[in-house]
Design a protein around this motif. Structure first.
Motif, PDB file in Angstrom:
ATOM      1  N   GLU A  71     -56.401  26.877   3.362  1.00  0.00           N
ATOM      2  CA  GLU A  71     -57.586  27.668   3.044  1.00  0.00           C
ATOM      3  C   GLU A  71     -58.821  26.831   3.388  1.00  0.00           C
ATOM      4  O   GLU A  71     -59.163  25.887   2.677  1.00  0.00           O
ATOM      5  CB  GLU A  71     -57.561  28.036   1.570  1.00  0.00           C
ATOM      6  N   PHE A  72     -59.455  27.170   4.504  1.00  0.00           N
ATOM      7  CA  PHE A  72     -60.645  26.451   4.940  1.00  0.00           C
ATOM      8  C   PHE A  72     -61.837  26.936   4.136  1.00  0.00           C
ATOM      9  O   PHE A  72     -62.072  28.140   4.024  1.00  0.00           O
ATOM     10  CB  PHE A  72     -60.888  26.640   6.440  1.00  0.00           C
ATOM     11  N   GLU A  73     -62.596  25.979   3.601  1.00  0.00           N
ATOM     12  CA  GLU A  73     -63.723  26.280   2.737  1.00  0.00           C
ATOM     13  C   GLU A  73     -65.064  25.987   3.401  1.00  0.00           C
ATOM     14  O   GLU A  73     -66.100  26.472   2.948  1.00  0.00           O
ATOM     15  CB  GLU A  73     -63.601  25.467   1.442  1.00  0.00           C
ATOM     16  N   ARG A  74     -65.066  25.205   4.457  1.00  0.00           N
ATOM     17  CA  ARG A  74     -66.282  24.849   5.190  1.00  0.00           C
ATOM     18  C   ARG A  74     -66.050  25.152   6.671  1.00  0.00           C
ATOM     19  O   ARG A  74     -64.928  25.120   7.149  1.00  0.00           O
ATOM     20  CB  ARG A  74     -66.603  23.363   5.037  1.00  0.00           C
ATOM     21  N   THR A  75     -67.106  25.406   7.383  1.00  0.00           N
ATOM     22  CA  THR A  75     -67.048  25.730   8.817  1.00  0.00           C
ATOM     23  C   THR A  75     -65.908  26.703   9.110  1.00  0.00           C
ATOM     24  O   THR A  75     -65.105  26.493  10.011  1.00  0.00           O
ATOM     25  CB  THR A  75     -66.937  24.462   9.684  1.00  0.00           C
ATOM     26  N   ASP A  77     -65.768  29.697  10.398  1.00  0.00           N
ATOM     27  CA  ASP A  77     -65.708  30.340  11.714  1.00  0.00           C
ATOM     28  C   ASP A  77     -65.134  29.399  12.765  1.00  0.00           C
ATOM     29  O   ASP A  77     -64.353  29.806  13.620  1.00  0.00           O
ATOM     30  CB  ASP A  77     -67.096  30.827  12.151  1.00  0.00           C
ATOM     31  N   VAL A  78     -65.515  28.135  12.688  1.00  0.00           N
ATOM     32  CA  VAL A  78     -64.988  27.119  13.613  1.00  0.00           C
ATOM     33  C   VAL A  78     -63.481  26.995  13.426  1.00  0.00           C
ATOM     34  O   VAL A  78     -62.717  26.977  14.395  1.00  0.00           O
ATOM     35  CB  VAL A  78     -65.695  25.764  13.383  1.00  0.00           C
ATOM     36  N   ALA A  79     -63.045  26.928  12.170  1.00  0.00           N
ATOM     37  CA  ALA A  79     -61.611  26.811  11.869  1.00  0.00           C
ATOM     38  C   ALA A  79     -60.859  28.038  12.358  1.00  0.00           C
ATOM     39  O   ALA A  79     -59.776  27.921  12.946  1.00  0.00           O
ATOM     40  CB  ALA A  79     -61.405  26.614  10.373  1.00  0.00           C
ATOM     41  N   ALA A  80     -61.417  29.231  12.132  1.00  0.00           N
ATOM     42  CA  ALA A  80     -60.753  30.467  12.544  1.00  0.00           C
ATOM     43  C   ALA A  80     -60.590  30.529  14.054  1.00  0.00           C
ATOM     44  O   ALA A  80     -59.510  30.868  14.549  1.00  0.00           O
ATOM     45  CB  ALA A  80     -61.539  31.676  12.041  1.00  0.00           C
ATOM     46  N   ASP A  81     -61.646  30.208  14.778  1.00  0.00           N
ATOM     47  CA  ASP A  81     -61.579  30.255  16.243  1.00  0.00           C
ATOM     48  C   ASP A  81     -60.550  29.266  16.788  1.00  0.00           C
ATOM     49  O   ASP A  81     -59.767  29.602  17.673  1.00  0.00           O
ATOM     50  CB  ASP A  81     -62.954  29.963  16.853  1.00  0.00           C
ATOM     51  N   ALA A  82     -60.560  28.040  16.262  1.00  0.00           N
ATOM     52  CA  ALA A  82     -59.634  27.011  16.750  1.00  0.00           C
ATOM     53  C   ALA A  82     -58.187  27.356  16.413  1.00  0.00           C
ATOM     54  O   ALA A  82     -57.294  27.206  17.247  1.00  0.00           O
ATOM     55  CB  ALA A  82     -60.009  25.644  16.187  1.00  0.00           C
ATOM     56  N   ALA A 116     -57.490  22.878  14.819  1.00  0.00           N
ATOM     57  CA  ALA A 116     -58.467  23.437  13.871  1.00  0.00           C
ATOM     58  C   ALA A 116     -59.057  22.336  12.997  1.00  0.00           C
ATOM     59  O   ALA A 116     -60.266  22.311  12.735  1.00  0.00           O
ATOM     60  CB  ALA A 116     -57.809  24.494  12.997  1.00  0.00           C
ATOM     61  N   LEU A 117     -58.232  21.387  12.589  1.00  0.00           N
ATOM     62  CA  LEU A 117     -58.742  20.282  11.767  1.00  0.00           C
ATOM     63  C   LEU A 117     -59.687  19.390  12.588  1.00  0.00           C
ATOM     64  O   LEU A 117     -60.689  18.914  12.065  1.00  0.00           O
ATOM     65  CB  LEU A 117     -57.588  19.465  11.194  1.00  0.00           C
ATOM     66  N   ARG A 118     -59.363  19.175  13.841  1.00  0.00           N
ATOM     67  CA  ARG A 118     -60.265  18.398  14.716  1.00  0.00           C
ATOM     68  C   ARG A 118     -61.616  19.092  14.842  1.00  0.00           C
ATOM     69  O   ARG A 118     -62.665  18.456  14.807  1.00  0.00           O
ATOM     70  CB  ARG A 118     -59.644  18.189  16.085  1.00  0.00           C
ATOM     71  N   ALA A 119     -61.589  20.399  15.033  1.00  0.00           N
ATOM     72  CA  ALA A 119     -62.829  21.164  15.169  1.00  0.00           C
ATOM     73  C   ALA A 119     -63.660  21.078  13.891  1.00  0.00           C
ATOM     74  O   ALA A 119     -64.883  20.902  13.954  1.00  0.00           O
ATOM     75  CB  ALA A 119     -62.505  22.620  15.503  1.00  0.00           C
ATOM     76  N   VAL A 120     -63.005  21.168  12.744  1.00  0.00           N
ATOM     77  CA  VAL A 120     -63.707  21.060  11.469  1.00  0.00           C
ATOM     78  C   VAL A 120     -64.238  19.646  11.261  1.00  0.00           C
ATOM     79  O   VAL A 120     -65.355  19.451  10.772  1.00  0.00           O
ATOM     80  CB  VAL A 120     -62.786  21.496  10.321  1.00  0.00           C
ATOM     81  N   ALA A 121     -63.446  18.647  11.636  1.00  0.00           N
ATOM     82  CA  ALA A 121     -63.872  17.244  11.466  1.00  0.00           C
ATOM     83  C   ALA A 121     -65.102  16.926  12.282  1.00  0.00           C
ATOM     84  O   ALA A 121     -65.936  16.120  11.870  1.00  0.00           O
ATOM     85  CB  ALA A 121     -62.723  16.290  11.825  1.00  0.00           C
ATOM     86  N   SER A 122     -65.222  17.548  13.440  1.00  0.00           N
ATOM     87  CA  SER A 122     -66.347  17.230  14.318  1.00  0.00           C
ATOM     88  C   SER A 122     -67.527  18.190  14.152  1.00  0.00           C
ATOM     89  O   SER A 122     -68.580  17.980  14.750  1.00  0.00           O
ATOM     90  CB  SER A 122     -65.900  17.213  15.777  1.00  0.00           C
ATOM     91  N   ALA A 123     -67.354  19.239  13.354  1.00  0.00           N
ATOM     92  CA  ALA A 123     -68.434  20.242  13.179  1.00  0.00           C
ATOM     93  C   ALA A 123     -69.557  19.702  12.306  1.00  0.00           C
ATOM     94  O   ALA A 123     -69.390  18.864  11.473  1.00  0.00           O
ATOM     95  CB  ALA A 123     -67.869  21.512  12.571  1.00  0.00           C
TER      96      ALA A 123
END
Length: 123
Positions: A71-75, A77-82, A116-123
């Motif tokens: 369950e992504f709580e931050r960013t 949209d970024v997580a969903a797209d990735a 998805a985690l990489r995208a969130v980490a760098s967002a």
């Protein structure tokens, strides 16, 4: 040749935690927190651990008998797209603030979740 799939939710969660903690580089900002090593899977999903970036919770991992739900709580949209781009099942959660749910149904999909985690980490 016999193909074996890892479909035990608890083991999938353990595999994801080891991937997050064992990778450097672009996953370096992420850490596993509040881990419950004795978590027992439930049909609705039992909280296993959080994933934080710089002390801020970005996702929570819940264990079900045959999968995990991240369950992504931050960013979100970024997580969903990735995650969608990696071929994972993604669903928005209609709460305030909004969240993104990503389902990981076997151990091989953990590698796909890393994008998805990489995208969130760098967002």
């Amino acid at each position: 040749m016999v193909e074996k799939r890892l479909t035990d939710g608890r083991r999938i969660a353990q595999l994801l935690a080891s991937e997050v903690t064992g990778h450097g580089g672009d996953l370096e900002p992420l850490s596993v927190t509040d881990a419950d090593p004795d978590v027992e899977p439930t049909p609705d999903g039992a909280f296993a651990y959080g994933i934080e970036r710089d002390g801020d919770r970005v996702a929570s991992v819940f264990v079900q008998p045959d999968r995990i739900r991240v369950e992504f709580e931050r960013t979100v949209d970024v997580a969903a797209d990735a995650a969608d781009g990696a071929g994972l099942r993604v669903r928005p959660k209609a709460v305030e603030p909004p969240r993104t749910l990503v389902f990981v149904e076997d151990g091989a999909q953990v590698k796909r979740l890393l994008s998805a985690l990489r995208a969130v980490a760098s967002a």
